[in-house]
Enzyme design. Structure first.
Site, PDB file in Angstrom:
ATOM      1  N   THR A   1       8.597  -2.261  -7.452  1.00 40.40           N
ATOM      2  CA  THR A   1       7.497  -1.948  -6.526  1.00 40.40           C
ATOM      3  C   THR A   1       8.038  -1.182  -5.319  1.00 40.40           C
ATOM      4  O   THR A   1       9.031  -1.584  -4.721  1.00 40.40           O
ATOM      5  CB  THR A   1       6.805  -3.250  -6.045  1.00 40.40           C
ATOM      6  N   ALA A   2       7.355  -0.095  -4.967  1.00 44.96           N
ATOM      7  CA  ALA A   2       7.674   0.732  -3.788  1.00 44.96           C
ATOM      8  C   ALA A   2       8.938   1.585  -3.949  1.00 44.96           C
ATOM      9  O   ALA A   2       9.348   2.250  -3.000  1.00 44.96           O
ATOM     10  CB  ALA A   2       7.772  -0.102  -2.505  1.00 44.96           C
ATOM     11  N   ALA A   3       9.522   1.621  -5.150  1.00 45.24           N
ATOM     12  CA  ALA A   3      10.704   2.485  -5.353  1.00 45.24           C
ATOM     13  C   ALA A   3      10.321   3.946  -5.149  1.00 45.24           C
ATOM     14  O   ALA A   3      11.042   4.712  -4.498  1.00 45.24           O
ATOM     15  CB  ALA A   3      11.281   2.273  -6.743  1.00 45.24           C
ATOM     16  N   GLY A   4       9.179   4.342  -5.713  1.00 45.06           N
ATOM     17  CA  GLY A   4       8.717   5.729  -5.565  1.00 45.06           C
ATOM     18  C   GLY A   4       8.392   6.053  -4.107  1.00 45.06           C
ATOM     19  O   GLY A   4       8.671   7.156  -3.618  1.00 45.06           O
ATOM     20  N   ASP A   5       7.803   5.091  -3.404  1.00 43.43           N
ATOM     21  CA  ASP A   5       7.457   5.300  -1.985  1.00 43.43           C
ATOM     22  C   ASP A   5       8.732   5.465  -1.152  1.00 43.43           C
ATOM     23  O   ASP A   5       8.802   6.279  -0.232  1.00 43.43           O
ATOM     24  CB  ASP A   5       6.648   4.108  -1.450  1.00 43.43           C
TER      25      ASP A   5
ATOM     26  N   ASN B   1       3.838   1.814   2.764  1.00 44.64           N
ATOM     27  CA  ASN B   1       5.229   1.853   2.268  1.00 44.64           C
ATOM     28  C   ASN B   1       5.883   3.187   2.599  1.00 44.64           C
ATOM     29  O   ASN B   1       7.050   3.241   3.020  1.00 44.64           O
ATOM     30  CB  ASN B   1       5.274   1.676   0.738  1.00 44.64           C
TER      31      ASN B   1
ATOM     32  N   ASP C   1      12.899  -5.570  -8.844  1.00 48.45           N
ATOM     33  CA  ASP C   1      11.472  -5.292  -8.670  1.00 48.45           C
ATOM     34  C   ASP C   1      11.324  -3.807  -8.324  1.00 48.45           C
ATOM     35  O   ASP C   1      11.866  -3.343  -7.317  1.00 48.45           O
ATOM     36  CB  ASP C   1      10.934  -6.177  -7.516  1.00 48.45           C
TER      37      ASP C   1
ATOM     38  N   THR D   1       9.782  12.574 -10.052  1.00 49.87           N
ATOM     39  CA  THR D   1      10.615  11.374 -10.178  1.00 49.87           C
ATOM     40  C   THR D   1      10.426  10.783 -11.577  1.00 49.87           C
ATOM     41  O   THR D   1       9.301  10.627 -12.042  1.00 49.87           O
ATOM     42  CB  THR D   1      10.256  10.333  -9.100  1.00 49.87           C
ATOM     43  N   LEU D   2      11.556  10.443 -12.219  1.00 53.44           N
ATOM     44  CA  LEU D   2      11.494  10.005 -13.617  1.00 53.44           C
ATOM     45  C   LEU D   2      12.047   8.597 -13.798  1.00 53.44           C
ATOM     46  O   LEU D   2      12.639   8.284 -14.833  1.00 53.44           O
ATOM     47  CB  LEU D   2      12.275  11.000 -14.494  1.00 53.44           C
ATOM     48  N   GLY D   3      11.906   7.747 -12.790  1.00 54.64           N
ATOM     49  CA  GLY D   3      12.393   6.368 -12.904  1.00 54.64           C
ATOM     50  C   GLY D   3      13.882   6.358 -13.227  1.00 54.64           C
ATOM     51  O   GLY D   3      14.693   6.975 -12.528  1.00 54.64           O
TER      52      GLY D   3
ATOM     53  N   GLY E   1       0.877  -1.178   0.000  1.00 55.85           N
ATOM     54  CA  GLY E   1       0.000   0.000   0.000  1.00 55.85           C
ATOM     55  C   GLY E   1       0.910   1.223   0.000  1.00 55.85           C
ATOM     56  O   GLY E   1       1.890   1.251   0.740  1.00 55.85           O
ATOM     57  N   LYS E   2       0.579   2.204  -0.823  1.00 52.67           N
ATOM     58  CA  LYS E   2       1.461   3.379  -0.888  1.00 52.67           C
ATOM     59  C   LYS E   2       1.570   4.064   0.471  1.00 52.67           C
ATOM     60  O   LYS E   2       2.639   4.565   0.836  1.00 52.67           O
ATOM     61  CB  LYS E   2       0.957   4.360  -1.942  1.00 52.67           C
TER      62      LYS E   2
HETATM   63  O1  RIB Z   1       3.643   1.811  -4.612  1.00 51.04           O
HETATM   64  C1  RIB Z   1       3.547   0.422  -4.497  1.00 51.04           C
HETATM   65  C2  RIB Z   1       2.241   0.029  -3.873  1.00 51.04           C
HETATM   66  O2  RIB Z   1       1.193   0.335  -4.746  1.00 51.04           O
HETATM   67  C3  RIB Z   1       2.097  -1.454  -3.597  1.00 51.04           C
HETATM   68  O3  RIB Z   1       2.609  -1.819  -2.345  1.00 51.04           O
HETATM   69  C4  RIB Z   1       0.611  -1.708  -3.781  1.00 51.04           C
HETATM   70  O4  RIB Z   1      -0.062  -2.070  -2.619  1.00 51.04           O
HETATM   71  C5  RIB Z   1       0.061  -0.411  -4.373  1.00 51.04           C
HETATM   72  O5  RIB Z   1      -0.595   0.327  -3.450  1.00 51.04           O
END
Ligand code: RIB
Length: 301
Positions: free
Chosen positions: A244-248, A47, A242, A216-218, A43-44
């Site tokens: 996922t959650a890099a931006g967070d 995270n 992976d 943020t531009l990846g 979840g953003k």
């Molecule tokens: O930013 C990544 C998140 O987006 C994931 O953890 C997922 O739950 C979505 O909310």
């Protein structure tokens, strides 16, 4: 790393992430097999709270989970986050179905569940614990975000808004009350109509003159525009497992570092922490500590 008398509140989502390892993201009409299924806390909102906390900030998390949400609350607690503002509802907790392909790129399907049960009473109760100058973090995975922005602005809180995932409703939010926008290129384009970084930043300044922007531009690094100055930091190049959650992770490390060390150091720490995060699997589990981030910076050449 944060100033002692300023409190950080994150009013955001808590999800269980079901992460499927796939060769490629499923195409319309296609059925394909995954090679692995793993469960992570995500979840953003969750995270970003964990990234802020691992980067050294003291953080209060507000949100909503179902009766199945104890694991999500425990994950926040284990990371030193104050959870007394997380409520329970009758709805099941939010979840995300995430496909991660062979290049580490993801695609995410969300079910909001309890994240969408934020009531006006809950908002009032949460904000009554905070004062002018305290910093509020918001994403777009809970309901009533517009009401939270308005109520927090009345209290003169410093509002950081990450309009993710982007939806048309965001255009109607009281965005003139936002102090910081944290956007990727897609969200920036939705809000400004521009695609080139310099033009995006100018368009934000024209549309929201008092707001600061973190863009943020990846793989192309990150820009910050604050108080009339523009800053840039390139990525630290690492093999991607992976994203996922890099931006967070970026957001959490940036804001945990900003007040004590300034924009340039904040961008450096945020870029390093998200490089560590993309080299690991999962959402909150991939977020490094400040010590791991410093070690990465020492060893990177
Ligand atoms: O930013 C990544 C998140 O987006 C994931 O953890 C997922 O739950 C979505 O909310």
């Amino acid at each position: 790393m944060t100033e002692k008398n300023i409190k950080f509140l994150n009013f955001g989502s808590l999800n269980t992430d079901m992460v499927y390892t796939v060769d490629h993201t499923v195409r319309p009409g296609e059925t394909t097999a995954s090679s692995k299924l793993e469960y992570f806390c995500g979840g953003k909102g969750l995270n970003q709270s964990i990234a802020l906390s691992r980067a050294g900030a003291r953080i209060f998390h507000a949100g909503c989970v179902g009766s199945d949400g104890d694991r999500l609350i425990e994950q926040l607690e284990r990371n030193g986050i104050d959870v007394h503002l997380v409520k329970k509802s009758d709805m099941p907790s939010g979840h995300a179905i995430i496909q991660v392909d062979k290049n580490g790129q993801n695609s995410i399907l969300l079910f909001g569940g309890a994240n969408k049960q934020i009531s006006p009473e809950h908002i009032a109760a949460v904000l009554s614990d905070f004062k002018a100058g305290d910093r509020l973090f918001l994403q777009n995975e809970i309901n009533n975000v517009d009401k939270i922005i308005s109520a927090a602005s009345e209290k003169k809180m410093d509002i950081v808004f990450n309009p993710s995932p982007f939806g048309e409703e965001i255009q109607k939010f009281p965005l003139d009350k936002v102090s910081w926008f944290v956007v990727n290129e897609t969200e920036a384009q939705e809000l400004t109509g521009e695609t080139v970084p310099e033009k995006i930043l100018s368009a934000f300044s024209a549309k929201y003159p008092s707001a600061k922007v973190l863009l943020t531009l990846g793989g192309d690094g990150a820009y910050c525009k604050a108080d009339g100055k523009t800053y840039f930091h390139d990525i630290f190049d690492v093999p991607v497992v992976d994203t996922t959650a890099a931006g967070d992770t970026f957001l959490g490390f940036f804001f945990a570092t900003l007040d004590s060390r300034g924009v340039e150091e904040a961008l450096k720490y945020a870029s390093a922490a998200s490089a560590v995060a993309v080299s690991r699997k999962g959402a909150s589990s991939s977020i490094p500590t400040v010590e791991e981030t410093e070690k990465f910076l020492e060893n990177y050449n």
